[in-house]
Enzyme design. Structure first.
Site, PDB file in Angstrom:
ATOM      1  CG  LEU A 134      -2.081  -1.015   1.130  1.00  7.20           C
ATOM      2  CD1 LEU A 134      -2.799  -1.134   2.476  1.00  7.20           C
ATOM      3  CD2 LEU A 134      -3.078  -0.604   0.041  1.00  7.20           C
ATOM      4  CE1 TYR A 135       5.449   5.774   2.030  1.00  9.28           C
ATOM      5  CE2 TYR A 135       7.159   4.350   1.108  1.00  9.28           C
ATOM      6  CZ  TYR A 135       6.742   5.592   1.563  1.00  9.28           C
ATOM      7  OH  TYR A 135       7.617   6.657   1.532  1.00  9.28           O
ATOM      8  N   PRO A 136       3.943   1.739  -1.491  1.00  8.29           N
ATOM      9  CG  PRO A 136       5.431   0.032  -2.071  1.00  8.29           C
ATOM     10  CD  PRO A 136       4.411   0.411  -1.033  1.00  8.29           C
TER      11      PRO A 136
END
Length: 322
Positions: free
Chosen positions: A138-140
């Protein structure tokens, strides 16, 4: 000039505020808590209470400012999907909307090479590197979507938008990467993936700030710029030196990369399906970012911005020891 900073109480934000104040700028910084307000005030900025959900706080903070630096983000490896999108994507959009409404001249966004995780190996990547169709984690995913919005906003209502992408931010005062490594070393959980003998790019926090200031002044609208400390270094050797500078002995334990990948996949599946409390002990995105070579090319920043990266690794390590 007047500059508004999001993420001002963070590792990069505090160093940026100090640099802006040193050169004579007036700085305001978004602060979502009393603790954050105290941190930005100590760094030299005027706190503006609110968070990225608060459009009115953003408008108030940017009023009369010529520049904005957007450094705030949810920087985690695991968590609710809603939080990542609310902060990293929708929060970035609110910052852009407020900047346009306030007639800010330039907005510099702190991006990341992590947005490329899930595609081909990130080896000698330059700014033309393609984003994967399905980012890993989710961060990328959300940082890639946020950058997309920042670059698309260039030229709207006279706003110039620029992105900088520092790789592996480190230095004295780090509140995220090194403390997490130290915690895993002390708990006996740390292992060198594949022995740790692969190359990595790094970027000292002082060099991140140098790049941010240059991007604010000279960055081409709608463009992104990688930032590094210079030539890559072996991951294991560098992390060992950082641990040593922190008074921690580096461990010797290793795990084959293929084994680590299987364990991470199984763990993530279990935490999603069951679900379990906390977060998985291993993440596939983390393995891609620190368990194999990740190197980026900052030639564009050096040519177009005049970026040098004045803080050497030796000087940065000495600062940590001090």
């Amino acid at each position: 000039m007047r500059v508004f900073v999001t993420g001002g109480s963070g590792f990069v934000g505090k160093r940026l505020i100090e640099a802006l104040k040193t050169r004579g700028d007036e700085v305001r910084a978004l602060a979502r808590s009393d603790k954050a307000a105290g941190a930005v005030r100590e760094a030299g900025a005027e706190p503006v209470r609110g968070d990225l959900d608060d459009a009115e706080a953003l408008r108030r903070g940017m009023e009369g400012c010529e520049a904005v630096v957007h450094a705030a983000a949810t920087v985690k490896t695991w968590g609710p999907r809603e939080e990542f999108f609310r902060v990293n994507v929708e929060g970035t959009q609110r910052v852009l909307d407020a900047a346009r409404a306030a007639k800010v001249k330039v907005l510099v966004h702190v991006g990341t090479e992590a947005m490329f995780v899930g595609g081909r190996p990130i080896v000698e990547a330059d700014e033309s590197w393609p984003r994967p169709e399905k980012p890993l984690g989710l961060y990328p995913l959300t940082k890639g979507l946020a950058e997309e919005r920042v670059r698309a906003a260039n030229g709207q209502d006279g706003l110039r938008t620029v992105v900088v992408r520092p790789r592996f931010i480190w230095g004295k005062g780090d509140m995220a990467v090194l403390p997490e490594i130290i915690a895993k070393v002390r708990s006996g959980q740390f292992r060198w993936i594949g022995g740790g003998h692969y190359q990595t790019s790094t970027c000292h926090v002082a060099n991140v700030v140098e790049g941010l200031l240059l991007a604010m002044e000279k960055g081409r609208g709608g463009e992104a710029y990688f930032l590094t400390d210079g030539p890559p270094v072996e991951f294991r050797a560098f992390v060992t030196r950082m641990l040593d500078a922190s008074g921690v002995k580096a461990p010797e334990g290793e795990v084959p990369r293929a084994v680590a990948h299987v364990l991470a996949t199984v763990a993530e599946t279990a935490w999603r399906v069951l679900p379990l409390e906390g977060e998985p002990p291993l993440h596939r995105s983390v393995l891609k970012l620190i368990g194999e070579e990740v190197t980026v090319n900052d030639a564009k920043a050096r040519a177009e911005l005049g970026y040098v990266g004045h803080m050497t690794r030796e000087a940065g390590l000495a600062e940590m020891r001090g």
